[in-house]
Design a protein around this motif. Structure first.
Motif, PDB file in Angstrom:
ATOM      1  N   ILE A  24       5.346   4.171  -9.709  1.00 48.24           N
ATOM      2  CA  ILE A  24       4.698   5.364  -9.152  1.00 48.24           C
ATOM      3  C   ILE A  24       4.651   6.519 -10.144  1.00 48.24           C
ATOM      4  N   ILE A  25       5.473   6.501 -11.192  1.00 53.70           N
ATOM      5  CA  ILE A  25       5.420   7.571 -12.184  1.00 53.70           C
ATOM      6  C   ILE A  25       4.277   7.274 -13.162  1.00 53.70           C
ATOM      7  N   PRO A  26       3.350   8.197 -13.324  1.00 52.37           N
ATOM      8  CA  PRO A  26       2.199   7.938 -14.199  1.00 52.37           C
ATOM      9  C   PRO A  26       2.642   7.763 -15.645  1.00 52.37           C
ATOM     10  N   PRO A  27       1.937   6.952 -16.405  1.00 53.91           N
ATOM     11  CA  PRO A  27       2.346   6.662 -17.775  1.00 53.91           C
ATOM     12  C   PRO A  27       2.006   7.756 -18.784  1.00 53.91           C
ATOM     13  N   ALA A  28       1.373   8.813 -18.353  1.00 60.25           N
ATOM     14  CA  ALA A  28       0.985   9.877 -19.267  1.00 60.25           C
ATOM     15  C   ALA A  28       2.218  10.475 -19.938  1.00 60.25           C
ATOM     16  N   ALA A  29       2.015  11.057 -21.089  1.00 56.80           N
ATOM     17  CA  ALA A  29       3.148  11.612 -21.853  1.00 56.80           C
ATOM     18  C   ALA A  29       3.840  12.725 -21.079  1.00 56.80           C
ATOM     19  N   ALA A  30       3.052  13.484 -20.294  1.00 61.48           N
ATOM     20  CA  ALA A  30       3.665  14.580 -19.538  1.00 61.48           C
ATOM     21  C   ALA A  30       4.637  14.074 -18.495  1.00 61.48           C
ATOM     22  N   ALA A  31       4.467  12.839 -18.074  1.00 59.31           N
ATOM     23  CA  ALA A  31       5.328  12.294 -17.025  1.00 59.31           C
ATOM     24  C   ALA A  31       6.751  12.063 -17.517  1.00 59.31           C
TER      25      ALA A  31
ATOM     26  N   LEU B 206       0.672  10.337  -4.407  1.00 58.27           N
ATOM     27  CA  LEU B 206       1.392  11.563  -4.043  1.00 58.27           C
ATOM     28  C   LEU B 206       2.074  12.187  -5.251  1.00 58.27           C
ATOM     29  N   VAL B 207       2.565  11.368  -6.180  1.00 58.97           N
ATOM     30  CA  VAL B 207       3.179  11.906  -7.399  1.00 58.97           C
ATOM     31  C   VAL B 207       2.139  12.678  -8.206  1.00 58.97           C
ATOM     32  N   LEU B 208       0.930  12.151  -8.286  1.00 60.00           N
ATOM     33  CA  LEU B 208      -0.132  12.864  -8.994  1.00 60.00           C
ATOM     34  C   LEU B 208      -0.505  14.157  -8.286  1.00 60.00           C
ATOM     35  N   ILE B 209      -0.458  14.148  -6.963  1.00 59.78           N
ATOM     36  CA  ILE B 209      -0.816  15.343  -6.184  1.00 59.78           C
ATOM     37  C   ILE B 209       0.261  16.417  -6.300  1.00 59.78           C
ATOM     38  N   CYS B 210       1.536  16.024  -6.165  1.00 58.36           N
ATOM     39  CA  CYS B 210       2.636  16.992  -6.090  1.00 58.36           C
ATOM     40  C   CYS B 210       3.156  17.419  -7.461  1.00 58.36           C
ATOM     41  N   GLU B 211       2.947  16.616  -8.493  1.00 55.69           N
ATOM     42  CA  GLU B 211       3.412  16.926  -9.849  1.00 55.69           C
ATOM     43  C   GLU B 211       4.879  17.360  -9.858  1.00 55.69           C
ATOM     44  N   PRO B 212       5.790  16.479  -9.454  1.00 51.18           N
ATOM     45  CA  PRO B 212       7.199  16.871  -9.357  1.00 51.18           C
ATOM     46  C   PRO B 212       7.852  17.052 -10.718  1.00 51.18           C
ATOM     47  N   THR B 213       8.850  17.927 -10.743  1.00 54.28           N
ATOM     48  CA  THR B 213       9.701  18.062 -11.928  1.00 54.28           C
ATOM     49  C   THR B 213      10.918  17.153 -11.828  1.00 54.28           C
ATOM     50  N   ASP B 214      11.324  16.832 -10.600  1.00 48.62           N
ATOM     51  CA  ASP B 214      12.474  15.961 -10.369  1.00 48.62           C
ATOM     52  C   ASP B 214      12.114  14.955  -9.284  1.00 48.62           C
ATOM     53  N   MET B 215      12.542  13.721  -9.487  1.00 49.03           N
ATOM     54  CA  MET B 215      12.350  12.688  -8.484  1.00 49.03           C
ATOM     55  C   MET B 215      13.703  12.121  -8.102  1.00 49.03           C
ATOM     56  N   VAL B 216      13.974  12.092  -6.806  1.00 46.28           N
ATOM     57  CA  VAL B 216      15.239  11.585  -6.277  1.00 46.28           C
ATOM     58  C   VAL B 216      14.950  10.311  -5.499  1.00 46.28           C
ATOM     59  N   GLY B 217      15.578   9.221  -5.915  1.00 47.19           N
ATOM     60  CA  GLY B 217      15.402   7.953  -5.229  1.00 47.19           C
ATOM     61  C   GLY B 217      16.680   7.504  -4.561  1.00 47.19           C
TER      62      GLY B 217
ATOM     63  N   MET C 151       0.819  -1.202   0.000  1.00 46.29           N
ATOM     64  CA  MET C 151       0.000   0.000   0.000  1.00 46.29           C
ATOM     65  C   MET C 151       0.860   1.260   0.000  1.00 46.29           C
ATOM     66  N   GLY C 152       2.048   1.193   0.600  1.00 44.89           N
ATOM     67  CA  GLY C 152       2.935   2.349   0.591  1.00 44.89           C
ATOM     68  C   GLY C 152       3.290   2.792  -0.811  1.00 44.89           C
ATOM     69  N   ARG C 153       3.499   1.830  -1.700  1.00 40.52           N
ATOM     70  CA  ARG C 153       3.803   2.178  -3.090  1.00 40.52           C
ATOM     71  C   ARG C 153       2.582   2.800  -3.772  1.00 40.52           C
ATOM     72  N   GLU C 154       1.397   2.314  -3.438  1.00 44.78           N
ATOM     73  CA  GLU C 154       0.183   2.916  -3.998  1.00 44.78           C
ATOM     74  C   GLU C 154       0.011   4.356  -3.516  1.00 44.78           C
ATOM     75  N   LEU C 155       0.347   4.603  -2.245  1.00 46.42           N
ATOM     76  CA  LEU C 155       0.271   5.971  -1.731  1.00 46.42           C
ATOM     77  C   LEU C 155       1.270   6.874  -2.442  1.00 46.42           C
ATOM     78  N   LEU C 156       2.470   6.365  -2.710  1.00 47.01           N
ATOM     79  CA  LEU C 156       3.461   7.158  -3.436  1.00 47.01           C
ATOM     80  C   LEU C 156       2.963   7.512  -4.830  1.00 47.01           C
TER      81      LEU C 156
END
Length: 699
Positions: free
Chosen positions: A421-428, A399-410, A391-396
């Motif tokens: 967790i990164i949406p498959p949309a072209a904007a992603a 959160l990506v959809l909510i925050c709309e990040p420009t950079d993701m640091v793992g 479920m933690g991954r589902e929450l992430l």
């Protein structure tokens, strides 16, 4: 009911894990205090596991005193060669903590000004433990990822509970104007002054002795000692596994890229498992961004980790505005930021109420976007919790959809996490991904220490603190911090008086002086008659609701149930609503802080509250038309906040029947005195024999 017995020492209640850890520490202390004791005994003796080590002979299974003496006298000493070999295996050679060699020229103490001048060349570093103010005279200095220029200063708090920061010369940028060194200092790249500062945190051991040793290094460490008692100690070498903040090389290149102004504004989303260094990376990143340009840029920090938040007590989600470097640990940084908005989730993990967790995140992001609409260039840094599976991954993903990040640091092995967790949309596809190595607990890089020795606790006299310990430290510090005044540079704390000796705020919950409009307990199905039992001696959140918001569920419930009747307890059952997100909608509710319910005066209709929030601030919100709703979640109240261990011996208090800390005046704790359990918490509970299952009822 049988009485429990134990030794005559007064002890705070311990969990099984804490008891096991305490036993391990006692065994380690006994080994250090008796270095000549052999590690392996002769076949004729075996150690008994008791509070004090007793050697019992195999020939005397009953362990009487005579046979014990015979066993001790018959045991043979270990061979000298064997003892020396064992000692050599356990010896940890002193390792270098600071890359700095003290001389009369590069470390100068001025008694008239009570300050020390330190000088560094490129490549040199200095590690300092304690509290101090650093004033840069020439050149530039780096600490916690922040670059401090000449004529600038920082108040730094560096306890041993966290990895100690490193002071070193900062690479000089061509864009950065550096003061030209004088003739007397042309051999050094950076010169700075160290001065003692005292916020009161050094006295936290008065409340909880476990944290009494975090301000001074070990006695066997090599330090630079001053002629007077200062609040800080520079450490040169140490034979113990002292934790030092040294970030991995891959972090530095990523921080440089992320702090660049080529792409602005940025929204940086940090992802990783537990204890991989997310908070440390966030701290270095925001310090680099804040100090990378002149004038400095503004950071908005969204903290979505309720278990280990950076600037609030546990169980909170918050949004902060940061305009200056953060050079203090989380438990000392309560007023170092401007809190834009915060919500009390009531749990240390989102797994308890994921729906409300996401509602809080959306509301905090909405507040951030309101700021961005004014045209100010803000950099958003989002810190997430360490739950990355199930479920933690589902929450992430949400959160990506909510925050709309420009950079993701793992941090660590997050390739699979990114893919999900990164949406498959072209904007992603425009999201830049940075995968960095994990840095271990607290972002610590400690390559010179021995992993095996750290696991075995050999040669390590420094206490190791778990996340639960740090949450306890954060809670204790929160309730003892003082409101920041306009002219104060740092947060102040008061540990002179225990909370049990501080007069509480009296807040009426009924009658004409009513200020508490609602009381609720999250995820608990209780009736109003047990409301005070449920909240007494617990931590509650102080939530605010606009009084004229008739559509708010709390206001609707109060009007419908109590209809202006101020002579009853305004208890709101959370079971009437579909979760906290319906009971306390985030769009029209926010939290201003926490309080401890010290007691209830039902005759006067008052709650006794202990809180760092002043009565003036509470009255200001009331005058503005807000209703106060107290919410109890699952915040853990440390026993040290309910019990003053420094008080007069309990045996004397019982005989005298006096003293504010007497055992009979502590209804929530029990103690062991003279081999018997005493205190109100130890009294027998009467069981009602008429309680039966429905099937057992006579028809």
């Amino acid at each position: 009911m049988s009485k429990r017995t134990s030794d005559s020492k007064v002890k705070a209640p311990l969990s099984a894990l804490a008891a096991r850890r305490l036993r391990q520490q006692q065994l380690a202390a006994e080994t250090e205090s008796a270095p000549s004791t052999p590690k392996s005994l002769s076949p004729s003796v075996t150690p008994a596991v008791e509070s004090a080590p007793v050697i019992v002979s195999k020939d005397a299974p009953n362990g009487n005193s005579t046979n014990r003496q015979n066993a001790v006298s018959s045991s043979k000493p270990l061979q000298t060669e064997t003892l020396e070999a064992a000692d050599m295996n356990n010896v940890i050679l002193p390792r270098q903590i600071s890359n700095f060699t003290q001389t009369d020229e590069n470390y100068i103490y001025d008694a008239s000004k009570a300050e020390t001048t330190a000088k560094l060349r490129r490549g040199e570093s200095l590690v300092v433990q304690g509290e101090f103010r650093m004033i840069v005279v020439s050149g530039s200095v780096s600490i916690y990822g922040a670059v401090v220029e000449a004529s600038s200063s920082l108040d730094i708090i560096a306890p041993g509970s966290q990895a100690l920061p490193v002071i070193e010369c900062s690479p000089k940028s061509k864009k950065r104007k550096v003061e030209k060194p004088s003739a007397s200092s042309n051999e050094y790249d950076a010169i700075f002054i160290l001065k003692s500062t005292r916020t009161g945190l050094g006295d936290i051991g008065r409340i909880c002795p476990r944290f009494d040793t975090i301000w001074k290094p070990s006695l066997i460490a090599t330090t630079i000692k001053s002629e007077i008692s200062e609040s800080f100690t520079p450490i040169l070498t140490s034979p113990q596994s002292t934790a030092i903040l040294a970030i991995p090389p891959s972090w530095q290149s990523a921080i440089t890229s992320l702090s660049s102004t080529k792409q602005s504004p940025k929204s940086i989303f940090i992802v990783g498992g537990k204890s991989v260094g997310k908070s440390t990376l966030g701290r270095f990143l925001l310090n680099a961004i804040v100090t990378s340009q002149s004038p400095s840029r503004t950071i908005v920090y969204l903290d979505l980790d309720p278990g280990q938040p950076s600037f609030t007590p546990p169980c909170m989600l918050s949004l902060h505005k940061i305009t200056s470097p953060i050079v203090s640990p989380s438990f000392a940084a309560f007023t170092s930021t401007e809190i834009l908005r915060q919500h009390h989730m009531g749990y240390t993990s989102p797994r308890e109420d994921p729906k409300y967790y996401l509602r809080c995140a959306r509301d905090l992001m909405l507040e951030y976007r309101k700021l961005a609409e004014h045209g100010e260039k803000l950099t958003l840094v989002v810190n997430t919790c360490g739950w990355v599976k199930g479920m933690g991954r589902e929450l992430l993903q949400e959160l990506v959809l909510i925050c709309e990040p420009t950079d993701m640091v793992g941090l660590g092995d997050v390739d699979g996490v990114f893919a999900e967790i990164i949406p498959p949309a072209a904007a992603a596809t425009n999201i830049k991904k940075h995968v960095l190595e994990a840095a271990g607990p607290g972002g610590v890089s400690n390559s010179n220490s021995s992993t095996a020795n750290m696991k075995n606790g050999i040669g390590n006299t420094q206490q190791l603190f778990t996340p639960a310990d740090l949450r306890m430290l954060q809670t204790i510090a929160y309730f003892h911090h003082l409101p920041k005044t306009p002219d104060a540079q740092t947060t102040s704390f008061d540990f002179e008086n225990h909370l049990t000796a501080i007069p509480p705020l009296l807040a009426g919950y009924k009658g004409v002086n009513k200020v508490i409009d609602g009381i609720t307990v999250l995820d608990a199905d209780i009736t109003a008659e047990f409301a005070f039992t449920a909240i007494n001696a617990t931590i509650v959140a102080i939530n605010l609701v606009k009084g004229d918001d008739k559509a708010h569920p709390v206001v609707e419930c109060l009007d419908a149930v109590y209809a202006g009747n101020d002579d009853v307890v305004p208890y709101i059952s959370s079971r009437q609503f579909d979760g906290t997100s319906v009971l306390l909608p985030t769009e029209s509710t926010f939290t201003i802080g926490l309080a401890i319910v010290r007691g209830v005066d039902e005759e006067q209709g008052q709650l006794q509250l202990l809180t760092p929030i002043s009565d003036g601030e509470l009255n200001r919100w009331i005058d503005e038309g807000y209703k106060i709703v107290l919410t109890r979640g699952r915040d853990e109240l440390p026993v040290w906040l309910a019990w003053d261990w420094r008080d007069v011996p309990l045996q004397k208090q019982r005989r005298r029947g006096t003293g504010s800390g007497g055992v009979e005046k502590m209804p929530y704790l029990d103690f062991v005195v003279g081999g018997q359990v005493t205190g109100k918490g130890a009294k027998e509970w009467k069981v009602r024999r008429n309680i039966m299952r429905r099937s057992q009822h006579r028809r």
